[in-house]
Design a protein around this motif. Sequence first.
Motif, PDB file in Angstrom:
ATOM      1  N   MET A  34      39.842  35.976  41.284  1.00  0.00           N
ATOM      2  CA  MET A  34      39.262  34.782  40.682  1.00  0.00           C
ATOM      3  C   MET A  34      39.046  34.974  39.186  1.00  0.00           C
ATOM      4  N   MET A  35      38.551  36.176  38.825  1.00  0.00           N
ATOM      5  CA  MET A  35      38.305  36.449  37.406  1.00  0.00           C
ATOM      6  C   MET A  35      39.605  36.392  36.621  1.00  0.00           C
ATOM      7  N   ARG A  37      42.518  34.937  37.510  1.00  0.00           N
ATOM      8  CA  ARG A  37      43.148  33.622  37.526  1.00  0.00           C
ATOM      9  C   ARG A  37      42.441  32.618  36.633  1.00  0.00           C
ATOM     10  N   SER A  38      41.118  32.815  36.475  1.00  0.00           N
ATOM     11  CA  SER A  38      40.385  31.828  35.695  1.00  0.00           C
ATOM     12  C   SER A  38      40.377  32.178  34.214  1.00  0.00           C
ATOM     13  N   SER A  39      40.876  33.347  33.844  1.00  0.00           N
ATOM     14  CA  SER A  39      40.855  33.678  32.423  1.00  0.00           C
ATOM     15  C   SER A  39      42.239  33.922  31.847  1.00  0.00           C
ATOM     16  N   HIS A 119      51.134  29.072  43.537  1.00  0.00           N
ATOM     17  CA  HIS A 119      50.159  27.988  43.666  1.00  0.00           C
ATOM     18  C   HIS A 119      49.186  27.960  42.495  1.00  0.00           C
ATOM     19  N   SER A 121      48.364  26.097  38.865  1.00  0.00           N
ATOM     20  CA  SER A 121      48.727  24.871  38.171  1.00  0.00           C
ATOM     21  C   SER A 121      49.272  25.197  36.792  1.00  0.00           C
ATOM     22  N   TRP A 123      49.448  23.168  34.376  1.00  0.00           N
ATOM     23  CA  TRP A 123      48.685  22.491  33.337  1.00  0.00           C
ATOM     24  C   TRP A 123      47.202  22.529  33.672  1.00  0.00           C
ATOM     25  N   GLY A 124      46.713  23.700  33.979  1.00  0.00           N
ATOM     26  CA  GLY A 124      45.294  23.872  34.280  1.00  0.00           C
ATOM     27  C   GLY A 124      44.561  24.294  33.026  1.00  0.00           C
ATOM     28  N   PRO A 125      43.249  24.534  33.166  1.00  0.00           N
ATOM     29  CA  PRO A 125      42.465  24.941  31.991  1.00  0.00           C
ATOM     30  C   PRO A 125      42.980  26.233  31.353  1.00  0.00           C
ATOM     31  N   VAL A 126      43.503  27.146  32.182  1.00  0.00           N
ATOM     32  CA  VAL A 126      43.929  28.439  31.647  1.00  0.00           C
ATOM     33  C   VAL A 126      45.212  28.306  30.833  1.00  0.00           C
ATOM     34  N   ARG A 129      44.613  26.645  27.504  1.00  0.00           N
ATOM     35  CA  ARG A 129      44.048  27.548  26.510  1.00  0.00           C
ATOM     36  C   ARG A 129      45.150  28.436  25.929  1.00  0.00           C
TER      37      ARG A 129
END
Lengths: 228, 99
Positions: A34-35, A37-39, A119, A121, A123-126, A129
């Motif tokens: 999670m860390m 993938r989210s950064s 899986h 995205s 065009w996600g937040p990451v 950025r």
Amino acid sequence: MCYKVLFMKETNPVRPGHPGGQQPEETLQDIRQMMERSSRFISLSGLSGIAAGAIALAGAWLAGRILDNYYGSYNSRGFFTGDDFGRLKIKLIGLAAAVFAAAFISSFYFTWRRARRQHVSLWGPVSKRLFWNMSVPLLAGAGFILAMLRYDDWGYVSSACLIFYGLALINASKYTLTDIRYLGYYEIILGLVNMFYTGYGLYFWAAGFGLLHIIYGVAMWNKYERKG
Amino acid sequence: MKNPITGLNKVFESRIRLGVMSILMVNEEISFNDLKQMLEVTDGNLATHLLSLEDNGYLKVKKGFIGRKTNTTYSVTKAGEKTFAEHIAALENMIKAVK
């Protein structure tokens, strides 16, 4: 603490027979994932690098032929005309735009394919950025180069391309695979060396955008994608 | 020897709450929609879990607007950071204890 989790080994042995939910190993692995993938945008494909490199080499070869033609006609006639130079400029700028578009689309395609498989995205937040942090040095470089062209200073265009691209990669490495940082260092070194050999811009350009991309792409594909 | 389970926190037992905390540890601030997209959960489900984390004082909520749409962003509190770190340490201790 975060880093300890981030760099934990990917494969943890799973012990069977533990009732009531997840193993601590699995939980830590979830946290780590999670860390990450989210950064970071980790779906950048090595094949994208290879495709972009191949297109850059083809583009450099075409540009070489156009220039040969131009200097060939100069040698047979013994003088330049403003018209010739104007046409050359348009041809080269058109070629550069086409190469950029082709490289962008092909590298986009391979990364899109990999993101879909993971899986993630595109065009996600990451990825937004990453895109933004890569764009800033690139746009600065584009402005710089256009300004140089306005003063008809062609000598440092390839150096500036390489240096600004290298800076963009180093900046982007905080938001994607860290390995991309090394590609950035090499692009900058190549660009700086190119400053002292201005006549050979096309060769430096082909080495930086062609060869380095292909080498990097193969290395990344080997490291992350071959087994998966 | 200290019981390795001591640091485990009940609040982080849910996968979604664990995911929210993991994401917030590496991101300064993140919006509700981004969280939803990353965790692949429904609005209501995520909202419930966020509320329980907020009630425990583990996260800060900032309500804002983008145009007319609400934009709620979340960030982790000092207490949340500390508790989560202890939770991870406890998990690591459990692994060590088994080995």
